[in-house]
Design an enzyme around this catalytic site. Structure first.
Site, PDB file in Angstrom:
ATOM      1  N   GLU A 282       0.808  -1.219   0.000  1.00  0.00           N
ATOM      2  CA  GLU A 282       0.000   0.000   0.000  1.00  0.00           C
ATOM      3  C   GLU A 282       0.845   1.275   0.000  1.00  0.00           C
ATOM      4  O   GLU A 282       0.335   2.364   0.273  1.00  0.00           O
ATOM      5  CB  GLU A 282      -0.946  -0.013   1.199  1.00  0.00           C
ATOM      6  CG  GLU A 282      -1.956  -1.145   1.162  1.00  0.00           C
ATOM      7  CD  GLU A 282      -2.916  -1.120   2.332  1.00  0.00           C
ATOM      8  OE1 GLU A 282      -3.765  -0.214   2.367  1.00  0.00           O
ATOM      9  OE2 GLU A 282      -2.817  -1.993   3.201  1.00  0.00           O
TER      10      GLU A 282
ATOM     11  N   SER B 212      -6.609  -2.727   2.005  1.00  0.00           N
ATOM     12  CA  SER B 212      -6.991  -2.266   0.668  1.00  0.00           C
ATOM     13  C   SER B 212      -7.435  -3.393  -0.263  1.00  0.00           C
ATOM     14  O   SER B 212      -7.282  -3.322  -1.476  1.00  0.00           O
ATOM     15  CB  SER B 212      -5.847  -1.467   0.013  1.00  0.00           C
ATOM     16  OG  SER B 212      -5.675  -0.239   0.675  1.00  0.00           O
TER      17      SER B 212
ATOM     18  N   TYR C 228      -9.366   3.268  -5.081  1.00  0.00           N
ATOM     19  CA  TYR C 228      -8.408   4.335  -5.330  1.00  0.00           C
ATOM     20  C   TYR C 228      -8.363   4.879  -6.754  1.00  0.00           C
ATOM     21  O   TYR C 228      -7.821   5.956  -6.971  1.00  0.00           O
ATOM     22  CB  TYR C 228      -7.009   3.860  -4.928  1.00  0.00           C
ATOM     23  CG  TYR C 228      -6.947   3.477  -3.468  1.00  0.00           C
ATOM     24  CD1 TYR C 228      -7.130   4.423  -2.476  1.00  0.00           C
ATOM     25  CD2 TYR C 228      -6.721   2.163  -3.079  1.00  0.00           C
ATOM     26  CE1 TYR C 228      -7.080   4.086  -1.134  1.00  0.00           C
ATOM     27  CE2 TYR C 228      -6.669   1.808  -1.731  1.00  0.00           C
ATOM     28  CZ  TYR C 228      -6.853   2.772  -0.777  1.00  0.00           C
ATOM     29  OH  TYR C 228      -6.814   2.437   0.544  1.00  0.00           O
TER      30      TYR C 228
ATOM     31  N   ARG D 187     -12.402   3.248  10.716  1.00  0.00           N
ATOM     32  CA  ARG D 187     -13.490   3.071   9.743  1.00  0.00           C
ATOM     33  C   ARG D 187     -13.897   1.603   9.723  1.00  0.00           C
ATOM     34  O   ARG D 187     -13.055   0.718   9.553  1.00  0.00           O
ATOM     35  CB  ARG D 187     -13.046   3.490   8.344  1.00  0.00           C
ATOM     36  CG  ARG D 187     -14.219   3.709   7.372  1.00  0.00           C
ATOM     37  CD  ARG D 187     -13.755   3.788   5.927  1.00  0.00           C
ATOM     38  NE  ARG D 187     -13.319   2.498   5.429  1.00  0.00           N
ATOM     39  CZ  ARG D 187     -12.099   2.244   4.944  1.00  0.00           C
ATOM     40  NH1 ARG D 187     -11.197   3.209   4.888  1.00  0.00           N
ATOM     41  NH2 ARG D 187     -11.785   1.035   4.513  1.00  0.00           N
TER      42      ARG D 187
ATOM     43  N   ASP E  19     -16.066  -1.433   8.000  1.00  0.00           N
ATOM     44  CA  ASP E  19     -16.618  -1.830   6.708  1.00  0.00           C
ATOM     45  C   ASP E  19     -17.621  -2.958   6.896  1.00  0.00           C
ATOM     46  O   ASP E  19     -17.392  -3.895   7.675  1.00  0.00           O
ATOM     47  CB  ASP E  19     -15.504  -2.285   5.764  1.00  0.00           C
ATOM     48  CG  ASP E  19     -14.535  -1.162   5.431  1.00  0.00           C
ATOM     49  OD1 ASP E  19     -14.943   0.011   5.500  1.00  0.00           O
ATOM     50  OD2 ASP E  19     -13.372  -1.453   5.094  1.00  0.00           O
TER      51      ASP E  19
ATOM     52  N   GLU F  67     -14.514  -5.663   8.860  1.00  0.00           N
ATOM     53  CA  GLU F  67     -13.243  -5.316   9.498  1.00  0.00           C
ATOM     54  C   GLU F  67     -13.265  -3.864   9.936  1.00  0.00           C
ATOM     55  O   GLU F  67     -14.151  -3.087   9.543  1.00  0.00           O
ATOM     56  CB  GLU F  67     -12.073  -5.544   8.542  1.00  0.00           C
ATOM     57  CG  GLU F  67     -12.107  -4.681   7.296  1.00  0.00           C
ATOM     58  CD  GLU F  67     -10.933  -4.974   6.349  1.00  0.00           C
ATOM     59  OE1 GLU F  67     -10.158  -5.899   6.617  1.00  0.00           O
ATOM     60  OE2 GLU F  67     -10.811  -4.261   5.357  1.00  0.00           O
TER      61      GLU F  67
ATOM     62  N   ASN G 191     -10.608  -0.564  10.028  1.00  0.00           N
ATOM     63  CA  ASN G 191      -9.344   0.020   9.570  1.00  0.00           C
ATOM     64  C   ASN G 191      -8.955   1.090  10.588  1.00  0.00           C
ATOM     65  O   ASN G 191      -9.668   2.082  10.748  1.00  0.00           O
ATOM     66  CB  ASN G 191      -9.534   0.624   8.178  1.00  0.00           C
ATOM     67  CG  ASN G 191      -8.251   1.096   7.558  1.00  0.00           C
ATOM     68  OD1 ASN G 191      -7.373   1.611   8.239  1.00  0.00           O
ATOM     69  ND2 ASN G 191      -8.138   0.941   6.248  1.00  0.00           N
TER      70      ASN G 191
ATOM     71  N   GLY H  71      -7.750   5.627   4.919  1.00  0.00           N
ATOM     72  CA  GLY H  71      -7.096   6.388   3.864  1.00  0.00           C
ATOM     73  C   GLY H  71      -7.444   7.867   3.928  1.00  0.00           C
ATOM     74  O   GLY H  71      -8.546   8.248   4.321  1.00  0.00           O
TER      75      GLY H  71
END
Length: 312
Positions: free
Chosen positions: A15, A144, A213, A252, A254, A268, A270, A274
């Site tokens: 990443e 990611s 992205y 964050r 998900d 999960e 994070n 990002g």
């Protein structure tokens, strides 16, 4: 009050390009917020990174690294050894969140909704389907969506995945949850809102790297148009997951939401979301009236407060 901030970016994980983009955006935003900013590229030479951090002598390190060694507790340990205040989560929370199997166990113990799944070796995967199809094969500690594969009924992909697996001898396999991708950012102890992520490609099965992205890779609907009960559940689960892992600053969560069964599943958390131009946390913050510079400023000031309380 102006602060001296080192933005730690780059890293050596898959990443790295994303981290460089996050770091560049954060550095510019912090300058706009009135801070003295120096960028530190965390390359393969750890000693050089340490020298750069010591030379910067920052009040706070903004950790903009992603992936292994950047958000799994490793660099957090280095920063604590150096006696530097840093943003986002601690060593323990970072390592738990990065390990998808460990975090699943924490979530399940906290009563949060997770998919059926287990860890398998590549030998087991090559020999037989570990779960009824369809199911998802994931690296245990990547971000990611790197390495994520879906095995469907009648597919001959299972043995190919096992033969070409590049993420260690084991993988996490989970039941495939059909439906929509939802995500919720948490700042401190408060969930911001719910985003519905729609891949630009009609054949997209999940929110993969390109959807995350690439310009135009996905469309984000903020706030998500889902039933009120699901919206509220997503907010509460995200907050509870943040607390269960012991996260600090921003995180964050998900989700997958199956409309046919009204099932919401936590995938999960994070611990270092990002911070690129297309990233979800800045987008949710903007919806809540928090500008990008204000968001970055909040994160560094929260780190000063949080680490100060922990030190006491």
């Amino acid at each position: 009050m102006s602060l001296k901030i080192a933005v730690l970016q780059g890293g050596i994980s898959s990443e790295r390009p994303v981290s460089l983009r996050s770091g560049a955006g954060v550095a510019q935003a912090l300058v706009e917020a009135g801070h003295d900013v120096v960028s530190v590229d965390a390359g393969p030479d750890l000693a050089e990174t340490i020298r750069a951090l010591r030379a910067a002598a920052p009040d706070v390190v903004f950790n903009a690294l992603h992936g292994p060694l950047g958000e799994d507790g490793a660099i957090q340990g280095v920063l604590e050894w150096l006696g530097l205040t840093y943003t986002h989560s601690s060593i323990r929370a970072s390592s738990l969140a990065m390990d998808k199997e460990a975090s699943r166990r924490v979530f399940a113990a906290a009563g949060l909704p997770v998919a059926e799944g287990r860890v398998v070796t590549m030998e087991e995967l090559a020999a037989a389907d570990p779960l009824p199809t369809p199911y998802v094969v994931k690296p245990i500690a990547e971000g990611s969506s790197f390495g994520v594969e879906i095995v469907r009924t009648g597919s001959n992909r299972r043995q190919t995945i096992a033969a070409n697996w590049a993420f260690g001898r084991e993988a996490l396999v989970e039941e495939y949850i059909p439906g929509r991708e939802l995500t919720v950012a948490v700042l401190g102890d408060r969930a911001l809102t719910v985003t519905d992520i729609v891949a630009a490609s009609p054949t997209g099965d999940f929110y993969d790297f390109d959807a995350k992205y690439a310009p135009g890779g996905s469309v984000h609907h903020v706030p998500a148009q889902v039933p009120e009960a699901i919206f509220t559940q997503a907010l509460r689960v995200a907050e509870n997951a943040h607390r269960a892992l012991g996260c600090s600053g921003a995180s964050r969560a998900d989700f997958r939401y199956d409309e046919e069964t009204s099932r919401l599943i936590l995938l999960e958390v994070n611990t270092q979301p990002g911070m690129t131009a297309t990233s979800l946390l800045p987008e949710q913050a903007a919806y809540c009236g928090i500008s990008y510079p204000e968001l970055c400023d909040w994160i560094v000031r929260d780190a000063l407060t949080t680490r100060g309380e922990q030190a006491r």
